[in-house]
Enzyme design. Sequence first.
Site, short mmCIF file in Angstrom:
data_model
loop_
_atom_site.label_atom_id
_atom_site.label_comp_id
_atom_site.label_asym_id
_atom_site.label_seq_id
_atom_site.Cartn_x
_atom_site.Cartn_y
_atom_site.Cartn_z
CB SER A 272 0.62 7.20 19.29
OG SER A 272 0.60 6.02 18.52
CG HIS B 169 -4.41 6.18 18.16
ND1 HIS B 169 -3.97 5.47 19.25
CD2 HIS B 169 -3.29 6.66 17.55
CE1 HIS B 169 -2.65 5.51 19.30
NE2 HIS B 169 -2.22 6.23 18.28
CG ASP C 71 -6.53 3.92 20.54
OD1 ASP C 71 -6.24 3.48 19.40
OD2 ASP C 71 -5.71 4.55 21.24
#
Length: 527
Positions: free
Chosen positions: A208, A462, A423
């Site tokens: 991320s 994610h 995601d």
Amino acid sequence: MRRRLLLIAAAIVPLSAAAIAPMAAGAVTGASGPSCSALPVSAPPGATVESVTVAANPGGTVTFPANPVLGTPDPVSGVPAFCDVTVVLSHPGAADHVTVKVLLPRDRSDWTGRLQAVGGSAYLAGNLGGNEQVTAVKNGYVGTVTDAGVSQNPIDATWARKPDGSLNTGLLTDFASRSLHDMNLVAKDVTKRFYGTPATYAYWNGCSTGGRQGYLAAQRYPTDYDGIVANAPAVNWDRFAVATLWPQVVFHEENVAPSACEIAAFNTAAVKACDTIDGVRDGIIDDPQKCSWDPRKLVGTTVVCDGRSLTITKAEADAVRKIWAGPVTPTGRSLWYGPNKGADIASYLANPAQPFFVADAWVKYFVTGNPALDTKSLTYGRFSKLFAASQYRFNRIIGTDDPDLRAFRDAGGKLLTWQGQNDQLVPTRGTVDYRKRVEKLMGGNAKVNDFYRLFLLPGVDHCQGGTGPQAVDPLGAVVNWVEKGQAPATLATATATGATRNACPFPKLARYTGHGSPTEAASFRCA
């Protein structure tokens, strides 16, 4: 909200409110060891060393305090005794105080000669002394992380503004780039002074925001790391951080407010229609870009939500269709990508839930400087202007989308990225867009695969989670690539139940051969 925080922070475990202090902030049990000695630290160019704190940690089992935002991290057991070095830096004119923490196995025999820098999540540049940094030490690395001088709370972006309301360009520069290179230089300097020899290899590991930081290192500091694991990378920050407000804009402009249950019904129908693309019916869309299911097919369908029977309307179907298609200008020009079909968008897109907090804070504190702005009431026109403003003002600072990786390649660097096809926070197609631009600049897929490989994991959320098989030891794959020259032909993935499947390097995807168990990697090939 808590589930979203856990997902975007999957590469970073919960932090301690006293994380800036030496590791005594956590409860420790285990063997004792000699005290670590004070040592000098060289200041990186353009920086000043404000302080250096050195503390001994006996290792054993390290536990961490609970955090009200992210919960309680798992303890780390079997940790060797280590030295905890905390360095605070400042930069002229920035009025900043940037902390770099370096944890070093105290016994030379516990060190592999490797250094591992750990990334952050959301607005957390790095979790000082957290679970992953201690795990790095357990695995024989010198572990390092920086807070970039900003908050240790991943949802706090108030640091973006000075007391007078102006943009804090010093801290933004630290968060975007400067602190990452400073951390690398400090950690390497401390390592050499501590052991009397430099680290043999340096690695980056993040997801991320940590993924964005890894790409930033490859683009701007190509000799900092030999190998980079940068997963679900939040590159194209100036675009994605506005684009993920698009669902609220669509709901507002189209005057619809579907429940989370109704949105989930669209997703369920899409998965049902498209989950055999790879030749196996497993409740996963293997390649969302080949899923042509139209949400308008669900119009008139009745779904039961919290005991109520609700009928899907055309307006709701049109809204979901626009969300999946991604944001556009009022004239219909595409701006960026939407979430893939199959992504669990119901967890944060349905009214009256709040917008994705990264996007909400970005527009409030960075783009407009108006913390009172209601991002759930934006019009198509206002959204388009905010998107353009974000690109114009911040791309060169934090866009992290420069496709020129020639210096990184020429330095022998290796970059591995995986991202879930489900995601729901950072659009997977944005990462694919970046990869294609690198290929266009640097000679095509085969040549780029020599140093940079992208793996798309079906059904994975994610950074972690979802219904698909999760990545197994991507850092180990990069270490083998760097140190043994063994490029990862596939990336091992597995489910909690033991099902295995090898993810294939982009643009290939795993396809069932028609023989053998669909829960075994050997039954699939890359095609």
